[in-house]
Design a protein around this motif. Structure first.
Motif, short mmCIF file in Angstrom:
data_model
loop_
_atom_site.label_atom_id
_atom_site.label_comp_id
_atom_site.label_asym_id
_atom_site.label_seq_id
_atom_site.Cartn_x
_atom_site.Cartn_y
_atom_site.Cartn_z
N TRP A 79 0.85 -1.18 0.00
CA TRP A 79 0.00 0.00 0.00
C TRP A 79 0.89 1.23 0.00
O TRP A 79 1.86 1.31 0.73
CB TRP A 79 -0.90 0.01 1.22
CG TRP A 79 -1.76 1.24 1.28
CD1 TRP A 79 -1.62 2.32 2.09
CD2 TRP A 79 -2.90 1.51 0.46
NE1 TRP A 79 -2.58 3.26 1.83
CE2 TRP A 79 -3.39 2.79 0.82
CE3 TRP A 79 -3.54 0.81 -0.57
CZ2 TRP A 79 -4.50 3.36 0.22
CZ3 TRP A 79 -4.63 1.39 -1.18
CH2 TRP A 79 -5.11 2.64 -0.78
N ASP A 127 0.94 7.68 -2.79
CA ASP A 127 1.02 7.42 -4.23
C ASP A 127 2.41 7.65 -4.80
O ASP A 127 2.57 7.86 -6.00
CB ASP A 127 0.02 8.29 -5.01
CG ASP A 127 -1.42 7.80 -4.84
OD1 ASP A 127 -1.60 6.64 -4.45
OD2 ASP A 127 -2.35 8.58 -5.09
N HIS A 182 -4.78 6.67 -6.27
CA HIS A 182 -5.88 5.94 -5.66
C HIS A 182 -6.95 6.89 -5.16
O HIS A 182 -6.65 7.92 -4.54
CB HIS A 182 -5.38 5.09 -4.49
CG HIS A 182 -4.32 4.12 -4.87
ND1 HIS A 182 -3.16 3.92 -4.15
CD2 HIS A 182 -4.24 3.28 -5.93
CE1 HIS A 182 -2.42 3.02 -4.74
NE2 HIS A 182 -3.05 2.61 -5.81
N PHE A 193 -10.82 1.04 -2.28
CA PHE A 193 -10.31 2.12 -3.14
C PHE A 193 -10.49 1.75 -4.60
O PHE A 193 -10.82 0.62 -4.95
CB PHE A 193 -8.82 2.35 -2.86
CG PHE A 193 -7.93 1.22 -3.33
CD1 PHE A 193 -7.28 1.29 -4.57
CD2 PHE A 193 -7.75 0.08 -2.56
CE1 PHE A 193 -6.47 0.26 -5.02
CE2 PHE A 193 -6.94 -0.96 -3.01
CZ PHE A 193 -6.30 -0.87 -4.23
N ALA A 233 -8.43 2.58 -8.43
CA ALA A 233 -7.32 3.22 -9.13
C ALA A 233 -7.90 4.20 -10.14
O ALA A 233 -8.76 3.84 -10.94
CB ALA A 233 -6.45 2.18 -9.82
#
Length: 386
Positions: free
Chosen positions: A254, A258, A265, A283, A285
Motif C-alpha cells: 500500500w 502514491d 488511488h 479504493f 485506481a
C-alpha cells in the motif's frame, strides 16, 4: 532461481555475433574479422570498419594497472561502429577487445579523452567503460559497452570480473547488463546489485541481487503495473532459503502518498478494526481522472497488503442495497461490511463454513461510505458493458 521468468520487454534483436573478445596474446585484426553469424543490420562489419576512416581515443585513467582506448569510425553519428580495447598499463597487446556496431563517443572537454565511470541511472549518461567492484570481492571489475541492446535501445555491456591475474567474462553479470535498462547499479554499502526495466509507461520492474559464493542471488523484485484492470499497487516478491530451496513470498504494497503507485488511488471507504487497529481500505485506481474497479485491501505491517480483493478471475463484489451490505468471497470464506441506512459501516463479519465471526470497528475511524463503493461498482459495471 536466479532469473525467474519476467514480463517480456521490447529490445532490439541481438546481433548473433555479439562482440569480439580477445584474451592476452591474441589480437583481433581490423581487416580480417573472424567468421561469424550476425544480423545483417546490426552485426559488426569488420571489413567495412577496416576500410573506413577511423580515429582512436585514449580512455580517461581509471586504474593504476590498466588503460583503455576507443577506436571508432570518424563520422558525426551518435552511434558508430567501434572497438574498445583494454591493455595492461605499459603493454601494447590488448587483454580484452569488444567490437560493436553502435558505440558512443563522449570525451571530456579539457583533455579530449573518452570518459570512464560515468553511470547515471536509470536514463542518464553511461560511459563505454565502467570500472568498479561488482561482486564485492575487493577486486575491481570491468563493464565494457557492447552496443545499445538493453531496453529501448539503451546501452548494454559485457561484464568481466577481476581476478588475481586479469579478467574473466561473467555470463551472469553480463545478462543483467543486457536484459534491463542499462548497466546495473552497485550499492557497495549494502553489498547489493540493483536493476530496472520497463515496458512502456505503465509497467516497471526493479530487482535487488546479492552475491553469494561468487554467484548472483535474487533477493527481491518490485513490479509496478498500471495496465488493464490492475489495482495500481506495487507488487513485491521476496526470496528466502527454506529447506535447501529458494522460495518466493509475494504481496502488494500500500502506498499512502502514491509515491510508488503508477495510478493514483481514490479512497471510497476506510476504517480500522478493533482492537488491533488493522486498516481496511476500499479504493479505486483512478485513470484519466476517473475511478475504476473498486478493490478491498487489508493493510498489515510495513504497509503490506495482507488481503487484496479482487485479485483473480471471476472475483466480484456483491452489494445488497436493502441490507446496506458489501460482501465478497474467496474460497470457503465470505467477508461482509455491514452499514446503516446512510451506508456508514457499523461492523464486519467473516463467515467460514457457516460460522460467523463479528469484527468491531474502532470508533471514529470510519471515512467514506458504502454508497460511494456501490456507485463505483455500478460505474465500473456500466463501463465494462459498453
Amino acid at each position: 532461481m536466479l532469473f525467474p521468468s519476467a514480463r517480456a520487454v521490447p529490445v532490439p534483436a541481438r546481433a548473433m555475433w555479439r562482440c569480439g573478445l580477445v584474451l592476452l596474446g591474441a589480437l583481433l585484426s581490423a581487416t580480417a574479422a573472424a567468421e561469424t553469424d550476425r544480423d545483417a543490420d546490426e552485426g559488426f562489419d569488420a571489413q567495412a570498419f577496416a576500410a573506413s576512416e577511423r580515429v582512436t581515443y585514449k580512455v580517461q585513467d581509471f586504474s593504476e594497472r590498466y588503460r583503455a582506448t576507443l577506436e571508432v569510425e570518424a563520422n558525426e553519428e551518435v552511434f558508430r561502429p567501434g572497438i574498445i580495447r583494454v591493455f595492461a598499463r605499459g603493454g601494447t597487446t590488448p587483454l580484452i577487445e569488444v567490437a560493436s556496431p553502435e558505440l558512443v563517443l563522449d570525451t571530456d572537454a579539457k583533455g579530449g579523452k573518452v570518459k570512464a565511470n560515468v553511470h547515471e541511472l536509470p536514463y542518464g549518461e553511461q560511459s563505454v567503460l565502467v570500472y568498479d567492484d561488482f561482486n564485492f570481492d575487493g577486486i575491481k571489475d570491468l563493464a565494457l559497452m557492447d552496443g545499445q541492446n538493453s531496453c529501448y535501445h539503451g546501452p548494454s555491456y559485457q561484464v568481466y570480473l577481476g581476478t588475481a591475474d586479469g579478467f574473466e567474462l561473467s555470463s551472469e553479470f553480463t545478462e543483467l547488463a543486457q536484459s534491463n535498462c542499462g548497466l546495473f547499479e552497485v550499492d557497495a554499502k549494502a553489498r547489493e546489485i540493483h536493476t530496472m526495466t520497463k515496458d512502456g509507461c505503465c509497467w516497471h520492474q526493479s530487482a535487488v541481487y546479492t552475491v553469494r559464493n561468487g554467484e548472483l542471488l535474487l533477493e527481491r523484485e518490485l513490479v509496478e503495473d498500471a495496465t488493464g484492470a490492475a489495482p495500481g499497487l506495487a507488487q513485491e516478491t521476496r526470496y528466502r532459503d527454506q529447506g535447501g530451496k529458494r522460495v518466493a513470498e509475494q504481496h502488494y504494497l500500500w502506498d499512502e502518498d502514491d509515491s510508488m503507485a503508477m495510478l493514483p488511488h481514490k479512497i471510497l471507504l476506510e476504517f480500522r478494526l478493533a482492537p488491533a487497529g488493522k486498516r481496511i481500505v476500499v479504493f479505486a485506481a483512478a485513470s484519466d481522472g476517473e475511478a475504476g474497479i473498486p478493490y478491498y485491501a487489508a493493510i498489515g505491517a510495513q504497509q503490506r497488503v495482507d488481503l487484496l480483493y479482487p485479485d483473480g478471475e471471476g472475483e466480484t463484489f456483491a452489494y445488497d442495497a436493502a441490507l446496506h451490505t458489501l460482501s465478497f468471497a474467496r474460497g470457503s470464506t465470505t467477508y461482509r461490511i455491514i452499514g446503516d441506512a446512510q451506508g456508514v459501516p457499523q461492523r464486519m463479519e467473516v463467515v467460514v463454513r457457516s460460522k460467523t465471526q463479528p469484527l468491531a470497528l474502532q470508533p471514529g475511524s470510519v471515512h467514506g461510505s458504502l454508497q460511494a463503493v456501490a456507485q463505483a461498482l455500478s460505474a465500473a459495471q456500466a463501463a465494462a458493458a459498453q
